[in-house]
Design a protein around this motif. Structure first.
Motif, PDB file in Angstrom:
ATOM      1  N   TYR A 120       6.681  10.567   1.626  1.00 53.33           N
ATOM      2  CA  TYR A 120       5.770  11.227   0.685  1.00 53.33           C
ATOM      3  C   TYR A 120       5.212  10.233  -0.324  1.00 53.33           C
ATOM      4  N   THR A 121       6.109   9.387  -0.857  1.00 53.42           N
ATOM      5  CA  THR A 121       5.696   8.399  -1.867  1.00 53.42           C
ATOM      6  C   THR A 121       4.642   7.450  -1.297  1.00 53.42           C
ATOM      7  N   LEU A 122       4.900   6.960  -0.072  1.00 55.82           N
ATOM      8  CA  LEU A 122       3.942   6.051   0.581  1.00 55.82           C
ATOM      9  C   LEU A 122       2.581   6.725   0.735  1.00 55.82           C
ATOM     10  N   SER A 123       2.585   7.982   1.156  1.00 60.50           N
ATOM     11  CA  SER A 123       1.322   8.698   1.376  1.00 60.50           C
ATOM     12  C   SER A 123       0.638   9.041   0.058  1.00 60.50           C
ATOM     13  N   PHE A 124       1.436   9.369  -0.958  1.00 61.61           N
ATOM     14  CA  PHE A 124       0.873   9.649  -2.291  1.00 61.61           C
ATOM     15  C   PHE A 124       0.095   8.426  -2.770  1.00 61.61           C
ATOM     16  N   ILE A 125       0.698   7.253  -2.613  1.00 61.57           N
ATOM     17  CA  ILE A 125       0.036   6.011  -3.038  1.00 61.57           C
ATOM     18  C   ILE A 125      -1.231   5.786  -2.207  1.00 61.57           C
ATOM     19  N   ASN A 126      -1.143   6.015  -0.882  1.00 63.28           N
ATOM     20  CA  ASN A 126      -2.316   5.812  -0.024  1.00 63.28           C
ATOM     21  C   ASN A 126      -3.461   6.750  -0.392  1.00 63.28           C
ATOM     22  N   ILE A 127      -3.154   8.029  -0.617  1.00 59.08           N
ATOM     23  CA  ILE A 127      -4.212   8.968  -1.022  1.00 59.08           C
ATOM     24  C   ILE A 127      -4.746   8.561  -2.399  1.00 59.08           C
ATOM     25  N   GLY A 128      -3.833   8.134  -3.275  1.00 55.20           N
ATOM     26  CA  GLY A 128      -4.237   7.659  -4.601  1.00 55.20           C
ATOM     27  C   GLY A 128      -5.224   6.505  -4.497  1.00 55.20           C
ATOM     28  N   ILE A 129      -4.945   5.575  -3.583  1.00 53.35           N
ATOM     29  CA  ILE A 129      -5.841   4.434  -3.371  1.00 53.35           C
ATOM     30  C   ILE A 129      -7.211   4.928  -2.886  1.00 53.35           C
ATOM     31  N   TYR A 130      -7.200   5.871  -1.950  1.00 50.85           N
ATOM     32  CA  TYR A 130      -8.476   6.397  -1.445  1.00 50.85           C
ATOM     33  C   TYR A 130      -9.260   7.094  -2.540  1.00 50.85           C
ATOM     34  N   TRP A 131      -8.569   7.866  -3.389  1.00 49.87           N
ATOM     35  CA  TRP A 131      -9.264   8.542  -4.479  1.00 49.87           C
ATOM     36  C   TRP A 131      -9.869   7.506  -5.426  1.00 49.87           C
ATOM     37  N   ASN A 132      -9.059   6.488  -5.745  1.00 54.65           N
ATOM     38  CA  ASN A 132      -9.488   5.405  -6.623  1.00 54.65           C
ATOM     39  C   ASN A 132     -10.723   4.690  -6.063  1.00 54.65           C
ATOM     40  N   HIS A 147     -12.787   5.798  -3.717  1.00 51.11           N
ATOM     41  CA  HIS A 147     -13.885   6.767  -3.616  1.00 51.11           C
ATOM     42  C   HIS A 147     -14.582   6.885  -4.972  1.00 51.11           C
ATOM     43  N   HIS A 148     -13.767   6.946  -6.010  1.00 51.26           N
ATOM     44  CA  HIS A 148     -14.240   6.993  -7.385  1.00 51.26           C
ATOM     45  C   HIS A 148     -15.143   5.781  -7.682  1.00 51.26           C
ATOM     46  N   HIS A 149     -14.651   4.586  -7.348  1.00 47.74           N
ATOM     47  CA  HIS A 149     -15.418   3.359  -7.589  1.00 47.74           C
ATOM     48  C   HIS A 149     -16.693   3.327  -6.756  1.00 47.74           C
ATOM     49  N   LEU A 150     -16.570   3.743  -5.484  1.00 50.48           N
ATOM     50  CA  LEU A 150     -17.713   3.711  -4.567  1.00 50.48           C
ATOM     51  C   LEU A 150     -18.829   4.619  -5.081  1.00 50.48           C
ATOM     52  N   MET A 151     -18.450   5.850  -5.468  1.00 45.46           N
ATOM     53  CA  MET A 151     -19.441   6.845  -5.880  1.00 45.46           C
ATOM     54  C   MET A 151     -20.065   6.493  -7.234  1.00 45.46           C
ATOM     55  N   TYR A 152     -19.347   5.658  -7.998  1.00 46.01           N
ATOM     56  CA  TYR A 152     -19.817   5.288  -9.335  1.00 46.01           C
ATOM     57  C   TYR A 152     -21.195   4.624  -9.270  1.00 46.01           C
ATOM     58  N   ALA A 153     -21.385   3.814  -8.238  1.00 49.07           N
ATOM     59  CA  ALA A 153     -22.631   3.051  -8.115  1.00 49.07           C
ATOM     60  C   ALA A 153     -23.687   3.812  -7.308  1.00 49.07           C
ATOM     61  N   VAL A 154     -23.371   5.054  -6.915  1.00 53.34           N
ATOM     62  CA  VAL A 154     -24.265   5.825  -6.047  1.00 53.34           C
ATOM     63  C   VAL A 154     -25.212   6.673  -6.892  1.00 53.34           C
ATOM     64  N   TRP A 204      -4.153   4.447 -12.480  1.00 55.98           N
ATOM     65  CA  TRP A 204      -2.838   4.420 -11.843  1.00 55.98           C
ATOM     66  C   TRP A 204      -1.742   4.994 -12.733  1.00 55.98           C
ATOM     67  N   ALA A 205      -1.882   4.798 -14.046  1.00 52.60           N
ATOM     68  CA  ALA A 205      -0.915   5.412 -14.969  1.00 52.60           C
ATOM     69  C   ALA A 205      -1.012   6.939 -14.866  1.00 52.60           C
ATOM     70  N   ASN A 206      -2.237   7.432 -14.702  1.00 56.37           N
ATOM     71  CA  ASN A 206      -2.448   8.873 -14.543  1.00 56.37           C
ATOM     72  C   ASN A 206      -1.859   9.359 -13.215  1.00 56.37           C
ATOM     73  N   MET A 207      -2.088   8.569 -12.151  1.00 58.91           N
ATOM     74  CA  MET A 207      -1.555   8.914 -10.825  1.00 58.91           C
ATOM     75  C   MET A 207      -0.028   8.938 -10.868  1.00 58.91           C
ATOM     76  N   HIS A 208       0.553   8.005 -11.592  1.00 58.23           N
ATOM     77  CA  HIS A 208       2.003   7.921 -11.750  1.00 58.23           C
ATOM     78  C   HIS A 208       2.552   9.198 -12.417  1.00 58.23           C
TER      79      HIS A 208
END
Lengths: 197, 197, 197, 197
Positions: free
Chosen positions: A46-58, A60-67, D76-80
């Motif tokens: 669960y922890t590994l997947s939480f981090i992976n989804i967190g990375i994708y959200w992060n 996605h957030h950065h990608l959409m910022y410039a859109v 990441w602090a928020n994700m944590h």
């Protein structure tokens, strides 16, 4: 067409994916500390997947910022990414409940591999829409990290048939690469970006 | 009354529907590749429904784009649409777990048929509110695609009692009609729209 | 303090409540039409609750429309309302799975009764914050409908020990009172509002 | 980088956490009032966690109110923080289903303890970003309440091995401290804040 609802819908789906995974951590029926033992691999998974989804959200957030705008292709490229990510609760549970066996780990790697490719397609559909000199093209032009991640996932899938712990180390390495603001990794990736523009 | 919360609530419900469906993909208790075999029809069923919900979100997004205000009737027409869509996880699971048998496929088609009609009612309640010369009336006036979809769903329900694979092909055809940016289909629908304004 | 996040959080919780209820409709393991028979009361129970949550979302939407700011008391009054509404999936399932027996129906009525009171508290905490001459005070001052609803729920709880179908009819009547844009009811409530300002 | 999506994502995750907990309240298969008896501890456990998540949402709302921008560390602090909060449905269910036994209560306290620390880290990453003279630094500088909460949680974990009701009283006390707008507590905390700026 604006990006507001695309972001809102993606946020919703990612928030649900990250949270329903916890439902796979079955509550033990006994109360001593040892009853948490079978939950431990599910928790690690669960922890590994939480981090992976967190990375994708992060990301996605950065990608959409410039859109600035979206179109039909972008909406479906985004839906395609969400589809693979939506399978992560399933692969996470299969892997966690079976103590990181071969096929579950291979499938876990495969879904991450396909999500990585889907992210690449999404980014390119956005670059195509905004043009090669746009902010998003410049920002994503440096994305060697994404290609390296997909390549490592591919290697992780193959290694799962030899030793799943090597696969998991590789998958964790990719997460660490995105997660830890490691100056050396950042610089190395920057160098690769500079030599391969 | 603004459309902001209507969109936010609809996005939330659609995001949850699309994601909780994956909970019906029961995690196998064995670890070999063959243990995924019984999951396969559920996965195919999930994929079909993911695309269908994706299409509804996409269309809802486009529909609301041209909308300037809402009223009580619109709020309930939207709720009515969400009601039928909320049943899709149930029909998807019944269909997937029973290898696409007659009654599950018929019910799956029925829910899509009713959702199609609900979408039509929502669109018309919005047109009624904005007037016949509004952007939304012009945009939706061309919606032969929606009527054709509902008709095909009706045929699919009937065929489910003869051969469910014909029904599924018809349902997949409707999805493809909305999904694939097929120039010919687009043109054909445009022609129908032009001859039947 | 703005109302944006209060609305977003409430929309999220209501969207999840309305959608996870469908998970209580257990997928039958057989494929003939008769296997849907035990699902029917659960489906009816689900439909009633879907409409009730829909009414709450609708009313919440209208209530918040006239609101300009919030404070700590409002945030907790809102949380209190969401708490009782969050129990609806549980009471819905208990009622549906037991063919509308006495205690399940009584509990269903009780939770609606408490949610009705919580809504009243929320509205009054908003009126207290905005002042007696504010838009929200004027709009809510006409709320005889809310008080009548709570009273009917109370009667419904009592009747559940005599005949649950009377209780269900009363609960459905309250829903209809909010749902159907019945001119007579609207006028009657308006008259009551005028004579009891 | 704006705070909009951070708030939206956090709202989504918190809304889901608070709502899926109710799924752990298993619907009884019998219909008399006594069949609710085993549900009671799960209900009490649910209520306690609902209030705790409500407090976190409330505090998160207040914290973000004074925030103007975010960065990678803040995300990441928020994700944590969300990670530890996402475990609350699991610990709530284990505690409720086992009548508040030692290890479940200890684990419940531990997750709240870790969430408290995660909140502290999030607040400090925001203060670091905005500077020591910023609104958020001034507002959070008074946060003795947060430190006291974490300390009480620590004591509650230790007491769970002696008497779990003391632990639960302490945990409820922390909730009350945030929940009840008790003038005395407010003043006492204010005094502590003044003497230890």
């Amino acid at each position: 067409m604006g990006k507001g609802r695309l972001e809102a819908f993606s946020d919703g789906v990612l928030a649900i994916i990250i949270t329903i995974m916890v439902l796979e951590m079955k509550v033990p029926h006994t109360v001593n500390i040892s009853s948490l033992k079978p939950v431990l691999p599910v928790f690690l998974s669960y922890t590994l997947s939480f981090i992976n989804i967190g990375i994708y959200w992060n990301n996605h957030h950065h990608l959409m910022y410039a859109v600035h705008r979206t179109n039909g292709k972008v909406l479906w490229a985004n839906m395609h990414l969400l589809f693979w990510l939506s399978l992560i609760p399933f692969t996470t549970a299969w892997m966690g409940e079976n103590n990181f066996s071969t096929w579950p780990v291979a499938l876990y790697g495969l879904v991450l591999f396909l999500a990585g490719i889907a992210y690449y397609i999404l980014a390119h559909s956005l670059i195509h829409l905004h043009g090669k000199s746009s902010d998003i093209a410049v920002a994503f032009g440096k994305d060697q990290k994404g290609k390296i991640s997909v390549a490592i996932y591919f290697v992780a899938i193959i290694f799962s048939f030899l030793n799943t712990w090597i696969s998991l180390t590789l998958i964790a390495l990719v997460a660490a690469m995105w997660f830890i603001p490691d100056e050396r990794i950042e610089k190395k990736v920057d160098q690769i970006d500079k030599t391969n523009p």
